[in-house]
Motif scaffolding. Sequence first.
Motif, PDB file in Angstrom:
ATOM      1  N   TYR A   1       0.833  -1.193   0.000  1.00  0.00           N
ATOM      2  CA  TYR A   1       0.000   0.000   0.000  1.00  0.00           C
ATOM      3  C   TYR A   1       0.872   1.248   0.000  1.00  0.00           C
ATOM      4  O   TYR A   1       1.971   1.257   0.552  1.00  0.00           O
TER       5      TYR A   1
ATOM      6  N   HIS B   1      -5.217   9.903  -1.889  1.00  0.00           N
ATOM      7  CA  HIS B   1      -5.600   8.649  -2.538  1.00  0.00           C
ATOM      8  C   HIS B   1      -4.812   7.516  -1.890  1.00  0.00           C
ATOM      9  O   HIS B   1      -3.608   7.626  -1.660  1.00  0.00           O
TER      10      HIS B   1
ATOM     11  N   LEU C   1      -3.530   3.747  -2.510  1.00  0.00           N
ATOM     12  CA  LEU C   1      -3.303   2.831  -3.613  1.00  0.00           C
ATOM     13  C   LEU C   1      -2.846   1.473  -3.095  1.00  0.00           C
ATOM     14  O   LEU C   1      -2.117   1.396  -2.097  1.00  0.00           O
TER      15      LEU C   1
ATOM     16  N   TRP D   1      -0.266  -0.805  -9.417  1.00  0.00           N
ATOM     17  CA  TRP D   1      -0.804   0.040  -8.355  1.00  0.00           C
ATOM     18  C   TRP D   1      -2.133   0.610  -8.814  1.00  0.00           C
ATOM     19  O   TRP D   1      -2.221   1.208  -9.886  1.00  0.00           O
TER      20      TRP D   1
ATOM     21  N   THR E   1      -5.943   2.666  -7.405  1.00  0.00           N
ATOM     22  CA  THR E   1      -6.588   3.423  -6.341  1.00  0.00           C
ATOM     23  C   THR E   1      -7.696   2.583  -5.714  1.00  0.00           C
ATOM     24  O   THR E   1      -8.580   2.088  -6.409  1.00  0.00           O
TER      25      THR E   1
END
Length: 293
Positions: free
Chosen positions: A83, A114, A116, A125, A127
């Motif tokens: 993450y 955001h 990801l 990656w 969102t």
Amino acid sequence: MDRPRNPDAFMRTLKRLAAFYLALFLAAFQFDAAALAQDQIGGGADDDVFFVDVERNQPPGSTPGDATPVRGDGDGEPRYDGYRSEPACGSRLGVRIPECEQQWFCPPGQMYWHILGRETATGRWVTIGGQCTPTGEEPTLPEATPAEITPAIVLRALRRLGLPEAHAQTQPEGTTLVNFDTIFFADAEIQTRDVTLLGRAVTIEAEPVEFTWHHGDGTSRTTTEPGAPYPARDITHRYASASDEPLAPRVDVTYRARFQVEGGPWRPISETVTIEGPTGSLEVTEATPVLTR
């Protein structure tokens, strides 16, 4: 220059155009492509004002201030194995815009980030959510779950990487006789591959365990050994008749593999991989008796 016949209509048109281009500007400047797919941006105009509406839609399974790991389809592997966060404000050139620090979908004094996740299956990656945090603070990210390397994942990688083919060698080489023990053998060794799968170091070891000999005359034989050259006679074949054209013998090698992740214990792969070998050329002739003194 002629004046517009209807000044009020002309001004309304200008206002609608201004609202339209302002909406486009906001969409291009503040949102990346993944976030834009989750937002609804519209605009309009009145006689005296124009306006832009922005409705922020949260991605499924996430809320501002929270982002949780999302599991896969019941296979025990996390859907995301890493993450990171990105500020929603700021230009593509890396210049932070002070006016963007406080956004209309976060409380005053906060900014939007955001969240990801790195997809376990693809490494991309994407969102997956977002958070509002006090300006100057970064969001709290979910704890990353190391991806599980399964035998199926390693088997796919092994097939993609490939294993060496073996050449069927014969003695005599190139030409042999009818009803003569033609010796077959091949060079095949244990193969080791070091690869990175889902961000983890994996060692794969493939051992040849089966050899299927195709003699070129329609017959075949399977052994667990690769044979050896003369004087060994581990694997032989007798041709029943001469050939009009050269035959094309070959050997197919079946490998059984195992793997270890980051130096851990070895784990077997139940399914085998068979590699078809290239064809050779072998003439089969009959011996002609010759009288000698």
